[in-house]
Design a protein around this motif. Structure first.
Motif, PDB file in Angstrom:
ATOM      1  N   ARG A  19      20.457  73.396  79.922  1.00  0.00           N
ATOM      2  CA  ARG A  19      19.997  74.093  78.718  1.00  0.00           C
ATOM      3  C   ARG A  19      19.060  73.213  77.892  1.00  0.00           C
ATOM      4  O   ARG A  19      18.649  73.587  76.816  1.00  0.00           O
ATOM      5  CB  ARG A  19      21.202  74.509  77.862  1.00  0.00           C
ATOM      6  CG  ARG A  19      21.987  75.632  78.502  1.00  0.00           C
ATOM      7  CD  ARG A  19      23.198  75.992  77.689  1.00  0.00           C
ATOM      8  NE  ARG A  19      24.026  76.946  78.409  1.00  0.00           N
ATOM      9  CZ  ARG A  19      25.255  77.261  78.060  1.00  0.00           C
ATOM     10  NH1 ARG A  19      25.801  76.720  76.997  1.00  0.00           N
ATOM     11  NH2 ARG A  19      25.940  78.128  78.773  1.00  0.00           N
ATOM     12  N   GLY A 219      26.956  62.012  67.703  1.00  0.00           N
ATOM     13  CA  GLY A 219      28.323  61.829  67.220  1.00  0.00           C
ATOM     14  C   GLY A 219      29.383  62.524  68.059  1.00  0.00           C
ATOM     15  O   GLY A 219      30.515  62.693  67.626  1.00  0.00           O
TER      16      GLY A 219
ATOM     17  N   ALA B  89      31.274  65.237  66.179  1.00  0.00           N
ATOM     18  CA  ALA B  89      30.370  66.388  66.211  1.00  0.00           C
ATOM     19  C   ALA B  89      30.657  67.285  67.413  1.00  0.00           C
ATOM     20  O   ALA B  89      31.507  66.979  68.249  1.00  0.00           O
ATOM     21  CB  ALA B  89      28.947  65.881  66.254  1.00  0.00           C
ATOM     22  N   LEU B  90      29.923  68.392  67.469  1.00  0.00           N
ATOM     23  CA  LEU B  90      30.079  69.344  68.577  1.00  0.00           C
ATOM     24  C   LEU B  90      28.887  69.242  69.524  1.00  0.00           C
ATOM     25  O   LEU B  90      27.832  68.772  69.143  1.00  0.00           O
ATOM     26  CB  LEU B  90      30.157  70.765  68.025  1.00  0.00           C
ATOM     27  CG  LEU B  90      31.372  71.075  67.155  1.00  0.00           C
ATOM     28  CD1 LEU B  90      31.183  72.430  66.481  1.00  0.00           C
ATOM     29  CD2 LEU B  90      32.652  71.072  67.970  1.00  0.00           C
ATOM     30  N   TYR B  91      29.069  69.731  70.729  1.00  0.00           N
ATOM     31  CA  TYR B  91      27.965  69.755  71.696  1.00  0.00           C
ATOM     32  C   TYR B  91      27.065  70.943  71.353  1.00  0.00           C
ATOM     33  O   TYR B  91      27.448  72.094  71.558  1.00  0.00           O
ATOM     34  CB  TYR B  91      28.496  69.874  73.115  1.00  0.00           C
ATOM     35  CG  TYR B  91      29.303  68.672  73.530  1.00  0.00           C
ATOM     36  CD1 TYR B  91      28.665  67.486  73.861  1.00  0.00           C
ATOM     37  CD2 TYR B  91      30.691  68.712  73.577  1.00  0.00           C
ATOM     38  CE1 TYR B  91      29.394  66.363  74.216  1.00  0.00           C
ATOM     39  CE2 TYR B  91      31.426  67.583  73.930  1.00  0.00           C
ATOM     40  CZ  TYR B  91      30.768  66.415  74.252  1.00  0.00           C
ATOM     41  OH  TYR B  91      31.485  65.318  74.596  1.00  0.00           O
ATOM     42  N   ARG B  93      24.482  72.353  72.605  1.00  0.00           N
ATOM     43  CA  ARG B  93      23.982  73.313  73.597  1.00  0.00           C
ATOM     44  C   ARG B  93      25.091  74.137  74.249  1.00  0.00           C
ATOM     45  O   ARG B  93      24.818  74.978  75.093  1.00  0.00           O
ATOM     46  CB  ARG B  93      23.154  72.584  74.664  1.00  0.00           C
ATOM     47  CG  ARG B  93      21.863  71.990  74.118  1.00  0.00           C
ATOM     48  CD  ARG B  93      20.969  71.442  75.211  1.00  0.00           C
ATOM     49  NE  ARG B  93      21.473  70.215  75.773  1.00  0.00           N
ATOM     50  CZ  ARG B  93      21.081  68.991  75.400  1.00  0.00           C
ATOM     51  NH1 ARG B  93      20.164  68.855  74.460  1.00  0.00           N
ATOM     52  NH2 ARG B  93      21.579  67.909  75.960  1.00  0.00           N
ATOM     53  N   LEU B  94      26.358  73.843  73.868  1.00  0.00           N
ATOM     54  CA  LEU B  94      27.467  74.663  74.375  1.00  0.00           C
ATOM     55  C   LEU B  94      27.776  75.745  73.346  1.00  0.00           C
ATOM     56  O   LEU B  94      27.534  75.566  72.152  1.00  0.00           O
ATOM     57  CB  LEU B  94      28.722  73.824  74.594  1.00  0.00           C
ATOM     58  CG  LEU B  94      28.722  72.766  75.692  1.00  0.00           C
ATOM     59  CD1 LEU B  94      30.150  72.276  75.930  1.00  0.00           C
ATOM     60  CD2 LEU B  94      28.154  73.278  76.998  1.00  0.00           C
ATOM     61  N   GLU B  98      32.814  77.915  74.836  1.00  0.00           N
ATOM     62  CA  GLU B  98      32.724  76.884  75.891  1.00  0.00           C
ATOM     63  C   GLU B  98      33.281  75.550  75.376  1.00  0.00           C
ATOM     64  O   GLU B  98      33.958  74.830  76.110  1.00  0.00           O
ATOM     65  CB  GLU B  98      31.264  76.690  76.319  1.00  0.00           C
ATOM     66  CG  GLU B  98      30.750  77.777  77.234  1.00  0.00           C
ATOM     67  CD  GLU B  98      29.235  77.723  77.439  1.00  0.00           C
ATOM     68  OE1 GLU B  98      28.744  78.392  78.356  1.00  0.00           O
ATOM     69  OE2 GLU B  98      28.546  77.040  76.652  1.00  0.00           O
ATOM     70  N   TYR B 102      36.376  73.692  76.988  1.00  0.00           N
ATOM     71  CA  TYR B 102      36.144  72.352  77.547  1.00  0.00           C
ATOM     72  C   TYR B 102      37.285  71.414  77.156  1.00  0.00           C
ATOM     73  O   TYR B 102      37.870  70.724  78.005  1.00  0.00           O
ATOM     74  CB  TYR B 102      34.801  71.830  77.038  1.00  0.00           C
ATOM     75  CG  TYR B 102      34.423  70.444  77.480  1.00  0.00           C
ATOM     76  CD1 TYR B 102      34.454  70.074  78.821  1.00  0.00           C
ATOM     77  CD2 TYR B 102      33.993  69.484  76.564  1.00  0.00           C
ATOM     78  CE1 TYR B 102      34.077  68.808  79.234  1.00  0.00           C
ATOM     79  CE2 TYR B 102      33.615  68.208  76.962  1.00  0.00           C
ATOM     80  CZ  TYR B 102      33.664  67.874  78.293  1.00  0.00           C
ATOM     81  OH  TYR B 102      33.294  66.621  78.696  1.00  0.00           O
ATOM     82  N   PHE B 103      37.636  71.408  75.883  1.00  0.00           N
ATOM     83  CA  PHE B 103      38.698  70.509  75.429  1.00  0.00           C
ATOM     84  C   PHE B 103      40.074  70.957  75.933  1.00  0.00           C
ATOM     85  O   PHE B 103      40.934  70.126  76.194  1.00  0.00           O
ATOM     86  CB  PHE B 103      38.646  70.338  73.907  1.00  0.00           C
ATOM     87  CG  PHE B 103      37.531  69.416  73.511  1.00  0.00           C
ATOM     88  CD1 PHE B 103      37.721  68.057  73.510  1.00  0.00           C
ATOM     89  CD2 PHE B 103      36.275  69.914  73.223  1.00  0.00           C
ATOM     90  CE1 PHE B 103      36.679  67.190  73.211  1.00  0.00           C
ATOM     91  CE2 PHE B 103      35.223  69.063  72.914  1.00  0.00           C
ATOM     92  CZ  PHE B 103      35.424  67.693  72.908  1.00  0.00           C
ATOM     93  N   ARG B 134      25.400  79.399  70.482  1.00  0.00           N
ATOM     94  CA  ARG B 134      25.362  77.945  70.657  1.00  0.00           C
ATOM     95  C   ARG B 134      25.774  77.243  69.373  1.00  0.00           C
ATOM     96  O   ARG B 134      25.429  77.674  68.277  1.00  0.00           O
ATOM     97  CB  ARG B 134      23.944  77.505  71.045  1.00  0.00           C
ATOM     98  CG  ARG B 134      23.650  77.667  72.521  1.00  0.00           C
ATOM     99  CD  ARG B 134      22.196  77.491  72.837  1.00  0.00           C
ATOM    100  NE  ARG B 134      21.680  76.207  72.375  1.00  0.00           N
ATOM    101  CZ  ARG B 134      20.716  75.526  73.000  1.00  0.00           C
ATOM    102  NH1 ARG B 134      20.195  76.002  74.105  1.00  0.00           N
ATOM    103  NH2 ARG B 134      20.275  74.391  72.516  1.00  0.00           N
TER     104      ARG B 134
END
Lengths: 402, 245
Positions: A19, A219, B89-91, B93-94, B98, B102-103, B134
């Protein structure tokens, strides 16, 4: 070690990377267009430019025509170039590319020829070295001057009652006995491995920086480190993703290379039909190249992860990775130098060894002993690089560098 | 339960030499209780929480989290904690879903249970509409909710929050503090760090005052104020810290 967790990280990183526009460009788009662009596109443009230049009639100047009226008359009627009026600033004109070349005939040239004086008089051709149009003019002038010299030689021999054939007791003939495949391999054998190795690195570069330094910058590294996954599992999951991207780039490059030279609608295929040059890749060659590139891709993936994890930001990672690129390019380019052939010592030098083997494989030569050494030594380097990446991922000072 | 026992963490710095970020910190936090680590910037709060979350290894001392040792059983500890901070922080692009899944998978959850809990959490946190968007397109408040969902997906008995409201607007900060209270109500062990006195006073059952890596005092807020002889927690904090100097 929990393989389910490694698979989870791998899948997530792959989705994440696919992506990312930067990754798509460097991993998929660049390798697709690079080979056709370099070979057909660039090659065709260069060939067209050379053809156009060779068809142009260069303008030349004859200085001292009064010392050789017969020669000057022959040159003036030669259709390979146009003779312009003599001017004093001919050197400046050549430098300004207004004039392609000038012929300087020394005083008393024709009289010296008739007298047969020794040493023979010299005609000077003034030109612009490395300028292609000037080189074409020189070539045409040399041919005209040699023709004139042959005429004088023939006349002198005739005067002595001899035939000019006495000067040619035998003829020489060149015959190429190397197979078309070997000729093709030798021609592109340096370029193709270089491109493959470079793309193998480029394909891994962006994903590696993004999932290490990029993750620190955003982060998200702390988020993942607080989950039950171990550092080893985490680095392996990330490593497999980077390796996949690197191999993906390699496969796309190989396919692009194969199509460039195999499909009938590509112009280069038509060009190669005219001469005894084969640029085709058999399935065996493609598989051999791929197998040789795999340990290299592992090494690049490990090295890139180990290097990028040091950086605090994506930008900093780029400054660390750039010298790595130079380190890869040097041995990959070295293979194009004359006289660099695969031997036992060179088979131990990373990158250069794979580059040399690829060149041999492309020309259909398989030295299995050396190929095994190259493969095994590359595997050894790959293992070191991967261990380095794992080691750095376990170091707090590296992960939380501030 | 969390039980820190003489935790020490030192770092090496080229210019400053050895730095003792955490210096012999011991405290206990029981299930159904919110324990607040209060301290100025650089007091050692984040390092202490990172030690308890096993993100960092202690130089000496140890701690038990949910019955497991942070030095010898870090994986077991991490499987039983939910760690949330402004730094986590968060991903981008997920998608929200998702991220939560993931976790859940990293925590070894069964796929069927994971899907059920993810759906339930998304509904509970009013994230159903944004589940397939996203994360980088979400508002700050929504991102915090996704972060909460990912820390809760495996229903951990211990929650660790490192300055979770730092930089958030009032509404988002209130949502976080409400969530922390709910964790206590569900008998989870909650460890919380902040330098905002009012927040700590409102939320915590016990407070530990951390300064220059040392735990100077601890106890219920009322007890700390009484010990310092002041009516305000901020004054108590200043007295305790100045008392050391």
């Amino acid at each position: 070690m929990n393989w389910r967790r490694i698979r989870t990280v791998f899948r997530k990183e792959l989705v994440d990377a696919l992506r990312d526009r930067r990754t798509i460009i460097s991993t998929i788009i660049v390798p697709i267009i690079l080979f056709p662009l370099l070979t057909i596109g660039f090659g065709a443009v260069a060939a067209k430019a050379v053809k156009k230049m060779s068809q142009e009639t260069p303008s030349v100047m004859i200085l001292g025509a009064e010392y050789a009226p017969d020669l000057a008359a022959q040159l003036a009627t030669n259709r390979a170039f146009t003779v312009t009026k003599p001017r004093a600033n001919y050197v400046a004109e050549i430098n300004d590319k207004q004039l392609r070349a000038a012929v300087e005939i020394p005083p008393g040239f024709e009289a010296a020829l008739l007298a047969g004086n020794a040493p023979p008089p010299e005609i000077k051709i003034c030109h612009y070295a490395s300028e292609m149009r000037s080189e074409f003019a020189v070539r045409a002038l040399q041919k005209a001057l040699l023709d004139y010299r042959d005429q004088i030689v023939a006349k002198r021999l005739r005067d002595k009652g001899m035939n000019s054939d006495v000067l040619r007791p035998f003829e020489t003939l060149q015959q190429n006995v190397a197979s078309a495949k070997k000729v093709g391999g030798n021609l592109l054998g340096g370029l193709v491995p270089y491109m493959l190795i470079l793309l193998c690195l480029v394909g891994a570069m962006n994903p590696a920086m993004d999932i290490t330094a990029g993750e620190k910058e955003r982060g998200t590294i702390e988020t993942i480190l607080a989950s039950p996954i171990t550092r080893l599992e985490l680095v392996l999951g990330k490593f497999f993703m980077v390796l996949t991207m690197s191999l993906c780039t390699t496969v796309i490059s190989l396919l692009s290379y194969g199509l460039t030279f195999s499909l009938p609608f590509f112009a280069l295929r038509e060009l190669t039909k005219s001469g005894p040059v084969s640029l085709d890749l058999s399935l065996g060659s493609v598989l051999s190249l791929f197998v040789l590139v795999v340990p290299l891709a592992i090494m690049f993936s490990g090295l890139l992860l180990a290097t990028s994890v040091f950086a605090k930001s994506y930008k900093e990672a780029q400054s660390y990775v750039s010298p790595l690129m130079a380190l890869v390019i040097i041995p990959a380019v070295a293979v194009m130098m004359p006289g660099v052939d695969l031997n036992f010592s060179l088979a131990m030098i990373p990158i250069l060894n794979v580059s040399l083997v690829c060149k041999e494989v492309l020309s259909g030569t398989y030295h299995w002993g050396l190929i095994s050494i190259v493969f095994l030594s590359s595997c050894g380097y790959a293992a070191i690089a991967l261990s380095l990446a794992v080691h750095f991922f376990k170091k707090e000072a590296v992960l939380f560098r501030s | 339960m969390i039980a820190a026992d003489r935790l020490v963490k030192t770092f090496r710095d080229r210019k400053r030499g050895e730095i003792r970020a955490v210096d012999g910190v011991s405290f206990q936090c029981q299930p159904g209780q919110i324990y607040g680590l209060l301290g100025a910037n650089g007091a050692g709060k984040t390092t202490t929480l990172r030690l308890l979350a096993t993100i960092l290894q202690p130089t000496s001392g140890t701690a038990q989290v949910a019955g497991f040792d942070v030095t010898t059983q870090p994986g077991e500890v991490r499987a039983r904690i939910g760690f949330l901070s402004t730094a986590t922080a968060l991903y981008g692009r997920l998608t929200a879903r998702e991220t939560i899944e993931y976790f859940g998978r990293l925590n070894g959850m069964d796929e069927e249970l994971l899907q059920q809990r993810a759906t339930a959490l998304l509904e509970l946190l009013e994230l159903s509409q944004a589940a397939h968007g996203r994360c980088d397109k979400l508002s700050t408040g929504m991102k915090q909710k996704v972060s909460i969902a990912r820390t809760l997906i495996h229903d951990p008995p211990v929650m660790i929050f490192d300055e979770p409201t730092l930089g958030l607007d009032v509404m988002s900060a209130r949502a976080i503090t409400r969530f922390i209270r709910e964790c206590r109500d569900r008998q989870k062990t909650v460890l919380f760090s902040s330098h905002v006195m009012s927040e700590v006073e409102k939320l915590c059952d016990r407070i530990g005052i951390l300064h220059q890596g040392k735990l100077l005092a601890e106890g219920p807020p009322a007890e700390l104020k009484a010990r310092a002889g002041v009516a305000d927690l901020e004054d108590a904090f200043v007295r305790i810290v100045e008392g050391l100097q």
